[in-house]
Design a protein around this motif. Structure first.
Motif, PDB file in Angstrom:
ATOM      1  N   LEU A 171       2.808  14.878  -0.492  1.00  0.00           N
ATOM      2  CA  LEU A 171       1.459  15.395  -0.746  1.00  0.00           C
ATOM      3  C   LEU A 171       1.344  16.797  -0.154  1.00  0.00           C
ATOM      4  O   LEU A 171       1.828  17.042   0.947  1.00  0.00           O
ATOM      5  CB  LEU A 171       0.464  14.453  -0.064  1.00  0.00           C
ATOM      6  CG  LEU A 171      -0.972  14.432  -0.502  1.00  0.00           C
ATOM      7  CD1 LEU A 171      -1.102  13.967  -1.947  1.00  0.00           C
ATOM      8  CD2 LEU A 171      -1.774  13.506   0.389  1.00  0.00           C
ATOM      9  N   PRO A 172       0.737  17.741  -0.875  1.00  0.00           N
ATOM     10  CA  PRO A 172       0.554  19.080  -0.308  1.00  0.00           C
ATOM     11  C   PRO A 172      -0.154  18.992   1.048  1.00  0.00           C
ATOM     12  O   PRO A 172      -1.073  18.175   1.229  1.00  0.00           O
ATOM     13  CB  PRO A 172      -0.319  19.794  -1.341  1.00  0.00           C
ATOM     14  CG  PRO A 172      -0.122  19.044  -2.611  1.00  0.00           C
ATOM     15  CD  PRO A 172       0.165  17.625  -2.211  1.00  0.00           C
ATOM     16  N   SER A 173       0.276  19.815   2.000  1.00  0.00           N
ATOM     17  CA  SER A 173      -0.265  19.724   3.367  1.00  0.00           C
ATOM     18  C   SER A 173      -1.783  19.935   3.397  1.00  0.00           C
ATOM     19  O   SER A 173      -2.482  19.282   4.172  1.00  0.00           O
ATOM     20  CB  SER A 173       0.437  20.702   4.299  1.00  0.00           C
ATOM     21  OG  SER A 173       0.255  22.033   3.846  1.00  0.00           O
ATOM     22  N   SER A 174      -2.310  20.815   2.538  1.00  0.00           N
ATOM     23  CA  SER A 174      -3.761  21.050   2.545  1.00  0.00           C
ATOM     24  C   SER A 174      -4.516  19.784   2.119  1.00  0.00           C
ATOM     25  O   SER A 174      -5.549  19.450   2.693  1.00  0.00           O
ATOM     26  CB  SER A 174      -4.130  22.218   1.623  1.00  0.00           C
ATOM     27  OG  SER A 174      -3.754  21.929   0.292  1.00  0.00           O
ATOM     28  N   LEU A 175      -3.980  19.068   1.151  1.00  0.00           N
ATOM     29  CA  LEU A 175      -4.610  17.827   0.691  1.00  0.00           C
ATOM     30  C   LEU A 175      -4.477  16.727   1.749  1.00  0.00           C
ATOM     31  O   LEU A 175      -5.420  15.978   2.001  1.00  0.00           O
ATOM     32  CB  LEU A 175      -3.980  17.384  -0.631  1.00  0.00           C
ATOM     33  CG  LEU A 175      -4.703  16.330  -1.448  1.00  0.00           C
ATOM     34  CD1 LEU A 175      -6.146  16.715  -1.725  1.00  0.00           C
ATOM     35  CD2 LEU A 175      -3.969  16.096  -2.765  1.00  0.00           C
ATOM     36  N   LEU A 176      -3.322  16.669   2.398  1.00  0.00           N
ATOM     37  CA  LEU A 176      -3.101  15.688   3.459  1.00  0.00           C
ATOM     38  C   LEU A 176      -4.042  15.947   4.641  1.00  0.00           C
ATOM     39  O   LEU A 176      -4.640  15.023   5.187  1.00  0.00           O
ATOM     40  CB  LEU A 176      -1.636  15.731   3.906  1.00  0.00           C
ATOM     41  CG  LEU A 176      -1.119  14.580   4.754  1.00  0.00           C
ATOM     42  CD1 LEU A 176      -1.343  13.245   4.078  1.00  0.00           C
ATOM     43  CD2 LEU A 176       0.357  14.777   5.054  1.00  0.00           C
ATOM     44  N   GLU A 177      -4.220  17.209   5.016  1.00  0.00           N
ATOM     45  CA  GLU A 177      -5.127  17.574   6.113  1.00  0.00           C
ATOM     46  C   GLU A 177      -6.579  17.252   5.748  1.00  0.00           C
ATOM     47  O   GLU A 177      -7.330  16.741   6.574  1.00  0.00           O
ATOM     48  CB  GLU A 177      -4.981  19.056   6.454  1.00  0.00           C
ATOM     49  CG  GLU A 177      -3.683  19.401   7.148  1.00  0.00           C
ATOM     50  CD  GLU A 177      -3.420  20.897   7.219  1.00  0.00           C
ATOM     51  OE1 GLU A 177      -4.332  21.696   6.911  1.00  0.00           O
ATOM     52  OE2 GLU A 177      -2.286  21.262   7.586  1.00  0.00           O
ATOM     53  N   SER A 178      -6.966  17.548   4.512  1.00  0.00           N
ATOM     54  CA  SER A 178      -8.330  17.245   4.067  1.00  0.00           C
ATOM     55  C   SER A 178      -8.583  15.748   4.063  1.00  0.00           C
ATOM     56  O   SER A 178      -9.671  15.285   4.431  1.00  0.00           O
ATOM     57  CB  SER A 178      -8.586  17.811   2.668  1.00  0.00           C
ATOM     58  OG  SER A 178      -8.555  19.207   2.688  1.00  0.00           O
ATOM     59  N   LEU A 179      -7.589  14.974   3.657  1.00  0.00           N
ATOM     60  CA  LEU A 179      -7.706  13.516   3.662  1.00  0.00           C
ATOM     61  C   LEU A 179      -7.882  13.006   5.090  1.00  0.00           C
ATOM     62  O   LEU A 179      -8.755  12.188   5.355  1.00  0.00           O
ATOM     63  CB  LEU A 179      -6.485  12.867   3.011  1.00  0.00           C
ATOM     64  CG  LEU A 179      -6.475  11.340   2.951  1.00  0.00           C
ATOM     65  CD1 LEU A 179      -7.642  10.818   2.120  1.00  0.00           C
ATOM     66  CD2 LEU A 179      -5.149  10.843   2.394  1.00  0.00           C
ATOM     67  N   ALA A 180      -7.084  13.525   6.021  1.00  0.00           N
ATOM     68  CA  ALA A 180      -7.198  13.109   7.424  1.00  0.00           C
ATOM     69  C   ALA A 180      -8.575  13.472   7.980  1.00  0.00           C
ATOM     70  O   ALA A 180      -9.202  12.668   8.678  1.00  0.00           O
ATOM     71  CB  ALA A 180      -6.096  13.758   8.253  1.00  0.00           C
TER      72      ALA A 180
ATOM     73  N   PRO B 233       0.832  -1.203   0.000  1.00  0.00           N
ATOM     74  CA  PRO B 233       0.000   0.000   0.000  1.00  0.00           C
ATOM     75  C   PRO B 233       0.868   1.256   0.000  1.00  0.00           C
ATOM     76  O   PRO B 233       1.998   1.244   0.465  1.00  0.00           O
ATOM     77  CB  PRO B 233      -0.797  -0.110   1.307  1.00  0.00           C
ATOM     78  CG  PRO B 233       0.094  -0.885   2.224  1.00  0.00           C
ATOM     79  CD  PRO B 233       0.868  -1.839   1.330  1.00  0.00           C
ATOM     80  N   VAL B 234       0.302   2.338  -0.511  1.00  0.00           N
ATOM     81  CA  VAL B 234       1.020   3.610  -0.612  1.00  0.00           C
ATOM     82  C   VAL B 234       0.842   4.381   0.691  1.00  0.00           C
ATOM     83  O   VAL B 234      -0.272   4.546   1.173  1.00  0.00           O
ATOM     84  CB  VAL B 234       0.477   4.447  -1.797  1.00  0.00           C
ATOM     85  CG1 VAL B 234       1.112   5.817  -1.836  1.00  0.00           C
ATOM     86  CG2 VAL B 234       0.697   3.716  -3.099  1.00  0.00           C
ATOM     87  N   ASP B 235       1.949   4.859   1.260  1.00  0.00           N
ATOM     88  CA  ASP B 235       1.888   5.728   2.432  1.00  0.00           C
ATOM     89  C   ASP B 235       1.924   7.165   1.912  1.00  0.00           C
ATOM     90  O   ASP B 235       2.981   7.686   1.573  1.00  0.00           O
ATOM     91  CB  ASP B 235       3.075   5.447   3.360  1.00  0.00           C
ATOM     92  CG  ASP B 235       3.051   6.298   4.615  1.00  0.00           C
ATOM     93  OD1 ASP B 235       2.141   7.159   4.747  1.00  0.00           O
ATOM     94  OD2 ASP B 235       3.936   6.107   5.462  1.00  0.00           O
ATOM     95  N   VAL B 236       0.741   7.789   1.828  1.00  0.00           N
ATOM     96  CA  VAL B 236       0.650   9.110   1.207  1.00  0.00           C
ATOM     97  C   VAL B 236       1.439  10.163   1.971  1.00  0.00           C
ATOM     98  O   VAL B 236       1.873  11.159   1.385  1.00  0.00           O
ATOM     99  CB  VAL B 236      -0.818   9.571   1.037  1.00  0.00           C
ATOM    100  CG1 VAL B 236      -1.547   8.711   0.032  1.00  0.00           C
ATOM    101  CG2 VAL B 236      -1.550   9.630   2.350  1.00  0.00           C
ATOM    102  N   SER B 237       1.683   9.950   3.252  1.00  0.00           N
ATOM    103  CA  SER B 237       2.453  10.937   4.019  1.00  0.00           C
ATOM    104  C   SER B 237       3.910  10.979   3.574  1.00  0.00           C
ATOM    105  O   SER B 237       4.610  11.944   3.846  1.00  0.00           O
ATOM    106  CB  SER B 237       2.370  10.639   5.519  1.00  0.00           C
ATOM    107  OG  SER B 237       3.001   9.405   5.813  1.00  0.00           O
ATOM    108  N   GLN B 238       4.373   9.951   2.867  1.00  0.00           N
ATOM    109  CA  GLN B 238       5.756   9.881   2.395  1.00  0.00           C
ATOM    110  C   GLN B 238       5.921  10.367   0.952  1.00  0.00           C
ATOM    111  O   GLN B 238       7.029  10.368   0.437  1.00  0.00           O
ATOM    112  CB  GLN B 238       6.273   8.443   2.507  1.00  0.00           C
ATOM    113  CG  GLN B 238       6.217   7.871   3.906  1.00  0.00           C
ATOM    114  CD  GLN B 238       7.075   8.655   4.879  1.00  0.00           C
ATOM    115  OE1 GLN B 238       8.225   8.988   4.590  1.00  0.00           O
ATOM    116  NE2 GLN B 238       6.516   8.973   6.033  1.00  0.00           N
ATOM    117  N   LEU B 239       4.832  10.766   0.303  1.00  0.00           N
ATOM    118  CA  LEU B 239       4.892  11.129  -1.118  1.00  0.00           C
ATOM    119  C   LEU B 239       5.109  12.621  -1.369  1.00  0.00           C
ATOM    120  O   LEU B 239       5.277  13.020  -2.506  1.00  0.00           O
ATOM    121  CB  LEU B 239       3.595  10.710  -1.825  1.00  0.00           C
ATOM    122  CG  LEU B 239       3.322   9.219  -1.893  1.00  0.00           C
ATOM    123  CD1 LEU B 239       1.984   8.969  -2.572  1.00  0.00           C
ATOM    124  CD2 LEU B 239       4.442   8.503  -2.634  1.00  0.00           C
TER     125      LEU B 239
END
Length: 186
Positions: free
Chosen positions: A145-154, A137-143
């Motif tokens: 990813l823009p912080s706004s997109l990472l926060e929205s995903l969380a 599986p892909v760990d998106v936190s390691q890619l």
């Protein structure tokens, strides 16, 4: 610490501190409880649905469950539909519907964010900024990813944190405003 006593359902006559609706702290949380002058309803005890209404509602919920299954969304199982409709009061059915709406909303929000992350990954791969084959599986936190997109995903993965629209609340508030089970069944 807050203390309260539940006396029953009430109709709001006027808000005593309407500014409480608008005031938030730096984290976006409400900072004060809304207070109102109210009139308590004189309610009869709630009852279960009559047979014809229960059958019609059960059929409708089973069809909705079938559509949700086809759309790969959360759904009620056939057994729980029959059980709930046959033995629940109108308030219990309203609560079931509200819970289902919250689950659907959270699921849809999460799926939308996953699609946005997938689109971002594809764009980054096409631009040569990410390798074409990522390990599963892909760990998106390691890619990166823009912080706004990472926060929205969380946030999307925590349904309690999501804001529900007026399309959700308006029918629920109309239901809350009914005087009895007969009016709720209309």
């Amino acid at each position: 610490q807050v203390r309260h006593t539940v006396l029953g359902r009430a109709r709001m006559k006027r808000l005593l501190n309407p500014s409480a609706l608008l005031k938030h702290n730096a984290d976006g949380w409400k900072v004060n409880y809304l207070r109102a002058e109210v009139e308590l309803f004189d309610e009869k005890p709630d009852s279960v649905l009559d047979d014809a209404t229960a059958i019609a509602l059960g059929d409708t919920l089973r069809e909705l469950s079938k559509l949700a299954d086809e759309a790969q969304e959360p759904r009620l199982s056939g057994q729980s539909i029959s059980e709930h409709v046959a033995s629940s009061t109108t308030w219990e059915l309203a609560e079931l519907w509200q819970q289902l709406q919250v689950v659907w909303h959270g699921h849809r929000q999460e799926m939308q964010m996953i699609r946005q992350v997938q689109d971002w990954i594809k764009s980054e791969q096409e631009g040569g900024r990410l390798p074409p084959n990522l390990p599963a599986p892909v760990d998106v936190s390691q890619l990166g990813l823009p912080s706004s997109l990472l926060e929205s995903l969380a946030r999307s993965q925590t349904p309690q944190a999501s804001e529900l629209s007026d399309d959700f609340w308006e029918p629920m508030l109309q239901l809350q405003a009914t005087r009895d089970a007969a009016e709720r069944g209309e």
